[in-house]
Design a protein around this motif. Structure first.
Motif, PDB file in Angstrom:
ATOM      1  N   GLU A  77       0.856  -1.179   0.000  1.00 46.04           N
ATOM      2  CA  GLU A  77       0.000   0.000   0.000  1.00 46.04           C
ATOM      3  C   GLU A  77       0.899   1.237   0.000  1.00 46.04           C
ATOM      4  N   VAL A  78       0.553   2.198  -0.843  1.00 49.47           N
ATOM      5  CA  VAL A  78       1.356   3.406  -0.983  1.00 49.47           C
ATOM      6  C   VAL A  78       0.507   4.615  -0.606  1.00 49.47           C
ATOM      7  N   TYR A  79       1.067   5.505   0.187  1.00 53.40           N
ATOM      8  CA  TYR A  79       0.332   6.667   0.669  1.00 53.40           C
ATOM      9  C   TYR A  79       0.767   7.897  -0.136  1.00 53.40           C
ATOM     10  N   GLY A  80      -0.106   8.334  -1.015  1.00 53.04           N
ATOM     11  CA  GLY A  80       0.186   9.487  -1.848  1.00 53.04           C
ATOM     12  C   GLY A  80      -0.674  10.660  -1.446  1.00 53.04           C
ATOM     13  N   GLY A  81      -0.203  11.456  -0.538  1.00 50.88           N
ATOM     14  CA  GLY A  81      -1.002  12.580  -0.062  1.00 50.88           C
ATOM     15  C   GLY A  81      -2.198  12.083   0.736  1.00 50.88           C
ATOM     16  N   GLU A  82      -3.410  12.441   0.279  1.00 47.89           N
ATOM     17  CA  GLU A  82      -4.629  12.014   0.978  1.00 47.89           C
ATOM     18  C   GLU A  82      -5.142  10.676   0.463  1.00 47.89           C
ATOM     19  N   GLU A  83      -4.542  10.148  -0.570  1.00 50.21           N
ATOM     20  CA  GLU A  83      -4.993   8.894  -1.172  1.00 50.21           C
ATOM     21  C   GLU A  83      -4.063   7.746  -0.802  1.00 50.21           C
ATOM     22  N   THR A  84      -4.638   6.550  -0.804  1.00 50.44           N
ATOM     23  CA  THR A  84      -3.864   5.326  -0.609  1.00 50.44           C
ATOM     24  C   THR A  84      -4.021   4.467  -1.855  1.00 50.44           C
ATOM     25  N   TYR A  85      -2.918   4.002  -2.403  1.00 47.99           N
ATOM     26  CA  TYR A  85      -2.944   3.217  -3.622  1.00 47.99           C
ATOM     27  C   TYR A  85      -2.390   1.816  -3.358  1.00 47.99           C
ATOM     28  N   THR A  86      -2.870   0.884  -4.153  1.00 38.82           N
ATOM     29  CA  THR A  86      -2.322  -0.472  -4.127  1.00 38.82           C
ATOM     30  C   THR A  86      -1.375  -0.623  -5.308  1.00 38.82           C
ATOM     31  N   THR A  87      -0.147  -0.914  -5.009  1.00 41.95           N
ATOM     32  CA  THR A  87       0.892  -1.021  -6.034  1.00 41.95           C
ATOM     33  C   THR A  87       1.465  -2.427  -6.009  1.00 41.95           C
ATOM     34  N   GLN A  88       1.680  -3.007  -7.178  1.00 48.13           N
ATOM     35  CA  GLN A  88       2.277  -4.330  -7.216  1.00 48.13           C
ATOM     36  C   GLN A  88       3.165  -4.495  -8.441  1.00 48.13           C
ATOM     37  N   LEU A  89       4.190  -5.321  -8.260  1.00 46.64           N
ATOM     38  CA  LEU A  89       5.051  -5.769  -9.346  1.00 46.64           C
ATOM     39  C   LEU A  89       4.730  -7.230  -9.600  1.00 46.64           C
ATOM     40  N   THR A  90       4.670  -7.629 -10.850  1.00 46.46           N
ATOM     41  CA  THR A  90       4.414  -9.034 -11.174  1.00 46.46           C
ATOM     42  C   THR A  90       5.545  -9.569 -12.048  1.00 46.46           C
ATOM     43  N   LEU A  91       5.923 -10.811 -11.782  1.00 47.13           N
ATOM     44  CA  LEU A  91       6.956 -11.493 -12.550  1.00 47.13           C
ATOM     45  C   LEU A  91       6.492 -12.906 -12.871  1.00 47.13           C
ATOM     46  N   THR A  92       7.084 -13.490 -13.882  1.00 47.67           N
ATOM     47  CA  THR A  92       6.723 -14.843 -14.301  1.00 47.67           C
ATOM     48  C   THR A  92       7.332 -15.867 -13.351  1.00 47.67           C
ATOM     49  N   VAL A  93       6.531 -16.818 -12.921  1.00 41.44           N
ATOM     50  CA  VAL A  93       7.010 -17.912 -12.075  1.00 41.44           C
ATOM     51  C   VAL A  93       7.577 -19.013 -12.966  1.00 41.44           C
TER      52      VAL A  93
END
Length: 260
Positions: A77-93
């Protein structure tokens, strides 16, 4: 299970890590070998300096929450000012065949094998990875980012910041590279042990099936050796035959009558 995770992810569970505190200045990239390799690979996949520079700055702000690392995914979870965002990186298994091939190539390298069994992730493991033609570090078409912010850049600064923070985690736990690809440390070591055991059993079978080399004396048992030695001795001369028995004496003529 997401497409990024694939069929190679076994029972590897997610691991959580506390949020990093804000940092003033300093390096945004991890400093260990594996951390530096990860950061360099990310920068090769996302070569535009603008988003990378913003990500390095944001990584030091302390506005990224706890990080979760699991097969095929790194999220926070990333806190950008007054908003909270869900951030993810995806890679191949990696799939099961790719893991098997990687451990076969690793088993060819005694030093790397010994280090892995001792709980270390040796730098030269990258050579085994290259021999197996699998990916451990991010590559083109392999790494992707997703964030529900409205940034025009792709990847956004939140995603690149998360990628840099992962390099900080790799400073203390490089085995996370394997977890992202589908195996935790325990699973990886057990699979390597299985590859070594299969190799040992195959070697025993080859010795049993090896044809006998008369000069080297290979492939025989002690009894075989005694038999060959016996056959190799020159044949002894047969003893002389005993003399033939004398012919029996002729019988006397029977009496035909009595004289008067």
């Amino acid at each position: 299970m997401s497409e990024a995770q694939g069929s190679g992810a076994r029972g590897s569970g997610a691991r959580g890590f506390p949020a990093f505190a804000a940092r003033r200045g300093g390096r945004a990239r991890g400093q260990s070998f594996w951390a530096a390799q990860w950061a360099e690979a990310v920068e090769d996949v996302w070569p535009e300096e603008g988003p990378l520079k913003k990500g390095r700055s944001f990584a030091r702000t302390g506005r990224i929450g706890p990080i979760t690392v699991s097969p095929g995914r790194v999220a926070a979870e990333v806190y950008g000012g007054e908003e909270t965002y869900t951030t993810q990186l995806t890679l191949t298994v990696l799939d099961d065949d790719e893991w098997d091939l990687l451990w076969e190539r690793t088993a060819d390298r005694p030093a790397e094998t010994e280090a892995l069994l001792a709980g270390d992730l040796p730098e030269d493991l990258l050579e085994a990875v290259e021999d197996a033609r699998v990916r451990m570090l991010p590559g083109y078409g392999d790494l992707d980012a997703d964030c529900d912010c409205d940034a025009l850049d792709h990847p956004c600064p939140h995603a690149t910041a998360l990628a840099y923070q992962l390099s900080w985690l790799l400073d203390t736990d490089p085995w996370l590279l394997l977890l992202i690809r589908g195996r935790d440390a325990e699973e990886a070591v057990e699979e390597l042990k299985s590859a070594l055991l299969l190799r040992a059993l195959a070697g025993d079978d080859e010795e049993d099936d090896e044809p006998y080399d008369e000069e080297a004396g290979d492939g025989t048992t002690p009894d075989d050796g005694h038999q060959r030695a016996a056959y190799a001795r020159p044949a002894a001369a047969l003893p002389a035959l005993p003399p033939l028995p004398e012919p029996p004496a002729a019988p006397e003529e029977p009496l035909t009558g009595i004289e008067a």
